[in-house]
Design a protein around this motif. Structure first.
Motif, PDB file in Angstrom:
ATOM      1  N   TYR A 247      14.778  -7.990 -20.175  1.00 15.73           N
ATOM      2  CA  TYR A 247      15.541  -7.162 -19.244  1.00 15.73           C
ATOM      3  C   TYR A 247      16.946  -6.890 -19.771  1.00 15.73           C
ATOM      4  O   TYR A 247      17.452  -5.774 -19.657  1.00 15.73           O
ATOM      5  N   LEU A 248      17.570  -7.905 -20.323  1.00 16.53           N
ATOM      6  CA  LEU A 248      18.916  -7.750 -20.858  1.00 16.53           C
ATOM      7  C   LEU A 248      18.931  -6.771 -22.031  1.00 16.53           C
ATOM      8  O   LEU A 248      19.790  -5.881 -22.105  1.00 16.53           O
ATOM      9  N   ILE A 249      17.981  -6.910 -22.935  1.00 14.65           N
ATOM     10  CA  ILE A 249      17.900  -6.000 -24.081  1.00 14.65           C
ATOM     11  C   ILE A 249      17.645  -4.569 -23.610  1.00 14.65           C
ATOM     12  O   ILE A 249      18.269  -3.620 -24.094  1.00 14.65           O
TER      13      ILE A 249
ATOM     14  N   VAL B  12      25.209   6.446 -22.835  1.00 21.00           N
ATOM     15  CA  VAL B  12      26.529   6.779 -23.387  1.00 21.00           C
ATOM     16  C   VAL B  12      26.389   7.793 -24.524  1.00 21.00           C
ATOM     17  O   VAL B  12      27.158   8.762 -24.614  1.00 21.00           O
ATOM     18  N   ALA B  13      25.390   7.614 -25.382  1.00 16.97           N
ATOM     19  CA  ALA B  13      25.179   8.548 -26.486  1.00 16.97           C
ATOM     20  C   ALA B  13      24.815   9.939 -25.968  1.00 16.97           C
ATOM     21  O   ALA B  13      25.320  10.950 -26.472  1.00 16.97           O
ATOM     22  N   MET B  14      23.975  10.005 -24.958  1.00 16.92           N
ATOM     23  CA  MET B  14      23.586  11.299 -24.389  1.00 16.92           C
ATOM     24  C   MET B  14      24.779  11.992 -23.726  1.00 16.92           C
ATOM     25  O   MET B  14      24.926  13.210 -23.830  1.00 16.92           O
ATOM     26  N   ARG B  15      25.620  11.219 -23.059  1.00 16.25           N
ATOM     27  CA  ARG B  15      26.826  11.811 -22.460  1.00 16.25           C
ATOM     28  C   ARG B  15      27.757  12.347 -23.542  1.00 16.25           C
ATOM     29  O   ARG B  15      28.372  13.399 -23.380  1.00 16.25           O
ATOM     30  N   ALA B  16      27.882  11.610 -24.635  1.00 16.32           N
ATOM     31  CA  ALA B  16      28.747  12.060 -25.730  1.00 16.32           C
ATOM     32  C   ALA B  16      28.213  13.355 -26.338  1.00 16.32           C
ATOM     33  O   ALA B  16      28.985  14.282 -26.622  1.00 16.32           O
ATOM     34  N   VAL B  17      26.904  13.448 -26.522  1.00 16.98           N
ATOM     35  CA  VAL B  17      26.298  14.671 -27.044  1.00 16.98           C
ATOM     36  C   VAL B  17      26.525  15.817 -26.061  1.00 16.98           C
ATOM     37  O   VAL B  17      26.841  16.944 -26.468  1.00 16.98           O
ATOM     38  N   SER B  18      26.393  15.543 -24.770  1.00 15.86           N
ATOM     39  CA  SER B  18      26.591  16.563 -23.745  1.00 15.86           C
ATOM     40  C   SER B  18      28.025  17.090 -23.756  1.00 15.86           C
ATOM     41  O   SER B  18      28.255  18.297 -23.685  1.00 15.86           O
TER      42      SER B  18
ATOM     43  N   LEU C 242      20.093  -1.388 -24.136  1.00 14.92           N
ATOM     44  CA  LEU C 242      19.557  -0.214 -24.810  1.00 14.92           C
ATOM     45  C   LEU C 242      19.688   1.026 -23.937  1.00 14.92           C
ATOM     46  O   LEU C 242      20.118   2.093 -24.406  1.00 14.92           O
ATOM     47  N   LEU C 243      19.373   0.896 -22.666  1.00 11.01           N
ATOM     48  CA  LEU C 243      19.497   2.022 -21.739  1.00 11.01           C
ATOM     49  C   LEU C 243      20.952   2.467 -21.602  1.00 11.01           C
ATOM     50  O   LEU C 243      21.246   3.659 -21.588  1.00 11.01           O
ATOM     51  N   SER C 244      21.852   1.529 -21.521  1.00 13.22           N
ATOM     52  CA  SER C 244      23.278   1.865 -21.430  1.00 13.22           C
ATOM     53  C   SER C 244      23.760   2.581 -22.689  1.00 13.22           C
ATOM     54  O   SER C 244      24.493   3.574 -22.604  1.00 13.22           O
TER      55      SER C 244
END
Length: 164
Positions: A13-15, A25-31, A19-21
């Motif tokens: 769950y932690l991993i 963040v990467a998708m927001r940066a691309v956006s 990974l989801l976080s």
């Protein structure tokens, strides 16, 4: 043994959370990067017009889809379970599901065409009076033509989700 299982589950769950976080963040940066690129290419005024048109389109889309996905999922899954409980064969189950989907498709097409016609007919009023820019009218008219197809896709998506 049981403690190890809990520990490995907690670790998984932690991993997954990390990974989801990171992906979010990467998708927001691309956006943000893409928005900046588009703004540089077409200008801030065009981006503002696009935002105005898309807000009206989103309202029409909400009216067009109007819960048909959830209705299709529920109706198909309930009918499938009911047919399985009553011991109907595959052909009878298929006929019952076909009848359910016929109703969902009629519902989605009615609201899709209604919302599309509403946006198309009112696009002049919306563009000139509400948005105060006549340049939005052709975009609203073109986008209104997609509403019936999107509503139908929503019903079909609900069918496939319900069958799963």
């Amino acid at each position: 043994m049981n403690d190890r299982k809990k520990l490995s589950r907690t670790g998984a769950y932690l991993i997954n959370a990390v990974l989801l976080s990171a992906v979010t963040v990467a998708m927001r940066a691309v956006s943000v990067g893409f928005s900046a690129y588009v703004s540089r290419k077409i200008g801030s005024e065009a981006v503002g017009l696009f935002s105005l048109v898309m807000s009206i389109y989103a309202l029409g889309l909400t009216l067009a889809t109007s819960g048909v996905n959830l209705a299709a999922v529920r109706m198909v899954s309930e009918r499938k379970a009911l047919c399985a409980a009553s011991g109907l064969d595959e052909r009878q189950t298929g006929a019952a599901l076909k009848a359910e989907m016929r109703g969902c498709i009629k519902y989605s097409l009615f609201f899709g065409f209604f919302a599309g016609a509403l946006v198309f007919i009112l696009s002049d009023v919306i563009g000139i009076v509400v948005l105060c820019d006549a340049r939005t009218v052709p975009s609203l008219k073109i986008l209104s033509l997609s509403l019936p197809a999107i509503a139908l896709c929503s019903a079909l998506s609900g069918y496939f989700t319900g069958m799963r």
